[in-house]
Design an enzyme around this catalytic site. Sequence first.
Site, PDB file in Angstrom:
ATOM      1  N   PRO A 268      -5.595 -28.043  -0.506  1.00 24.63           N
ATOM      2  CA  PRO A 268      -4.634 -28.693   0.165  1.00 24.63           C
ATOM      3  C   PRO A 268      -4.072 -27.973   1.466  1.00 24.63           C
ATOM      4  O   PRO A 268      -4.348 -26.719   1.833  1.00 24.63           O
ATOM      5  CB  PRO A 268      -3.551 -28.359  -0.859  1.00 24.63           C
ATOM      6  CG  PRO A 268      -3.862 -27.771  -2.294  1.00 24.63           C
ATOM      7  CD  PRO A 268      -5.302 -27.455  -1.798  1.00 24.63           C
ATOM      8  N   GLU A 488       5.668   2.240   0.828  1.00 23.55           N
ATOM      9  CA  GLU A 488       5.008   1.548   1.606  1.00 23.55           C
ATOM     10  C   GLU A 488       4.025   2.227   2.628  1.00 23.55           C
ATOM     11  O   GLU A 488       3.012   2.137   2.950  1.00 23.55           O
ATOM     12  CB  GLU A 488       6.086   0.735   2.533  1.00 23.55           C
ATOM     13  CG  GLU A 488       7.119  -0.358   1.945  1.00 23.55           C
ATOM     14  CD  GLU A 488       6.157  -1.352   1.275  1.00 23.55           C
ATOM     15  OE1 GLU A 488       5.196  -1.540   1.792  1.00 23.55           O
ATOM     16  OE2 GLU A 488       6.635  -2.281   0.205  1.00 23.55           O
ATOM     17  N   HIS A 491       1.080   2.763   0.928  1.00 19.34           N
ATOM     18  CA  HIS A 491      -0.171   1.781   1.156  1.00 19.34           C
ATOM     19  C   HIS A 491      -0.629   2.118   2.699  1.00 19.34           C
ATOM     20  O   HIS A 491      -2.036   1.949   2.674  1.00 19.34           O
ATOM     21  CB  HIS A 491       0.458   0.276   1.437  1.00 19.34           C
ATOM     22  CG  HIS A 491       1.018   0.045  -0.089  1.00 19.34           C
ATOM     23  ND1 HIS A 491       0.160  -0.177  -1.169  1.00 19.34           N
ATOM     24  CD2 HIS A 491       2.169  -0.315  -0.488  1.00 19.34           C
ATOM     25  CE1 HIS A 491       0.796  -0.532  -2.318  1.00 19.34           C
ATOM     26  NE2 HIS A 491       2.074  -0.842  -1.944  1.00 19.34           N
TER      27      HIS A 491
END
Length: 735
Positions: A268, A488, A491
């Site tokens: 889509p 964070e 990561h």
Amino acid sequence: MDQNNNKKKPDQNKNSNWRGFIHLICWAVLLAVLVSYATTYMTSMGHQASSVELEYSEFLDMLDFGKVAGVDFDNSESIIIITPVDGYVYTNSEGMEYTKSTLEDGSAVYTHKDAEGRELKLSLEFFTVQLQSYDALVEHIQELNRQSGNYAEGEGIRINQDYQPPMSPILLFLVNLAPFFIIILVMSLVMNWMAKKGMGGIGGIGGVGKSNAKVYMEKQTGVTFRDVAGQDEAKESLTEIIDFLHNPGKYTEIGAKLPKGALLVGPPGTGKTLLAKAVAGEANVPFFSISGSDFVEMFVGVGASRVRDLFKEASKVAPCIVFIDEIDTIGKSRDNRMGGNDEREQTLNQLLAEMDGFDPTKGVILLAATNRPEVLDQALLRPGRFDRRITIDRPNLAGRIATLEVHTRNIKLGEDVNLKKVALATAGCVGADLANLVNEAALRAVRKGRKLVSQEDMLAAFELVIAGTEKKGSVLTEFEKKLVAYHEVGHAMVAYKQKNTEPVQKITIVPHTQGSLGYTLLMPEEDKTELRTKEELMAKITVSMGGRAAEEVVMDTMTNGASQDIQDATNVARNMVAMFGMSEEFGMMALASRRNQYLDGGYGMDCAQDTAARMDKAVKVLLDEAYKTAVEVIRENREDMDKVVAYLLEKETITGAEMVAIIEGRDPALVENPYASTRPAEIEPAAKKVHMISEKILAPGEAEAALQPEEAPGAEAAEPSPEAEPDGEEKRNDS
């Protein structure tokens, strides 16, 4: 030949109008006759139920013997209603006698006494068929009144003086016919209006079986191939079809045949419908556009009728193109596993028959679009029906750049806008996503009061799409902010310290509307294809594990903030085992297969339950290995993490370049390009050993009042020690 056909069209229209008018009159006549007959029959039945019919001679005898009190003429039915005098005795066929009497309200009643003396009352009306003319009968009654001596006093037999001569049967029929004629005429006009407006009708009237396709002549869509970017292969295939329509001679000379259909397949938002509109703009031939759901109706057979009408209309204006969007609505595979749908199957069968009946010389081409090709019927996909299958896939880097150029054509961009960097950040996005991104960037520039869209607006719009807007009213405690910051940075640190990972672009601990309390944005520096090595996949899993590893190593706890990370890592690991053949236990064995390639990308298991259980264990082995690596990276770089976290808690949002500057010992405030690459060099830079920052970045727990050596009194006049000379020399060189 065409001129003769054009001349005949007005005559054919006139004949068609006359036939419709004749049909209208016939229906009105038929309804009038039926209603008139039904009315007469019901009236006669009503008379038979409550009235007594006398013979005309019996009526004359009653007149002569003075048994009649009044006479009423019902000229609508040519009968005479007789009112007997009080005391008149009526004997029925069973020999029972009823005596008439008049009640106080003037109504007549007939009374009978049975053997037990009980009274039985009955309401009757006497009538007879009028055989004499009105004038003759009135003269006879008046003569009887004169003979009885009651004529002068105005008494005697009463005669209804409101008599009107009966209407002519022909005129009566026309009067009864007029209402039905008007009703049918109004209904026909209303249904014709509804058919012209595309509103359909009821029960086949008003165009239920007519096609609802929108017809575009030449360039009415306003879209051409210039407005479609990133789909060069698809445009090439469709350009050849359009050229075939315009110049069929050069193809037929060599013996080539016109393709009957082309199926546009893709996820889509990739531009299948837009590409079909571009075909309409380029073809300069009539273009019929309809959705697959327009064929499905409540009444069985309507969809098939619309298919027939669609191809009938297309054949009249050939050469032309017919486009059916979402063809999987009517083209699903025919099977009896889940029960049949007669309407959908009839529509599909009619579509197959019409495609087989195409005349290659007429030039009718069918285009269809779907994102679920796996559910289509095999008879629909065979060569000779859809001769070409054109894949409209997610654009690559060059395609995304071209798509951004198309969508920014009317956008005022600043000089700092780099569409290539935006295209790199949007890997995996489709054309609709890029159009939304450009529009959001323009809206943000207006909100900020700027006249031009900057690179910051473009990247902020990208973050808005992936993470939502900032929650300005959300307040985190100091412990929560510290926990999110370490998560964070975990990561980011794992991504920075590993090979086969994408560079860190941004780190933030600001909550966003899509559920995240913070996020780490990784941006590739080059366009990657769908091909991934095992090392790259394992690095991706390890980066996902970095947040949870930082929580455990630094904060000695676990939070639910790692739920999405765990889910992403598990999906990658499961694909590695089930479909990529990257596990030691199963090797090259495929345990699953794709079920929906272009939508959610899900797969179904093709193995036994005990094998699936063993597969789960193999997935856990990969996850444990990646988590172990993430923990090692966090422990080895704990000091650098503390510095980055301290700066992140102060700023709340930092870039990857600022993180690298802190790790390398540079001042993050002096970074010239905040969005520079953060990919680490193969050799450790010498500047990491040199203290060059103007302000020390304090890790959590360090004394904030500590002074830098450069800030101590007399530091500038002090002579460097012999051990510091090499570093001081290196510092100067770097300066």
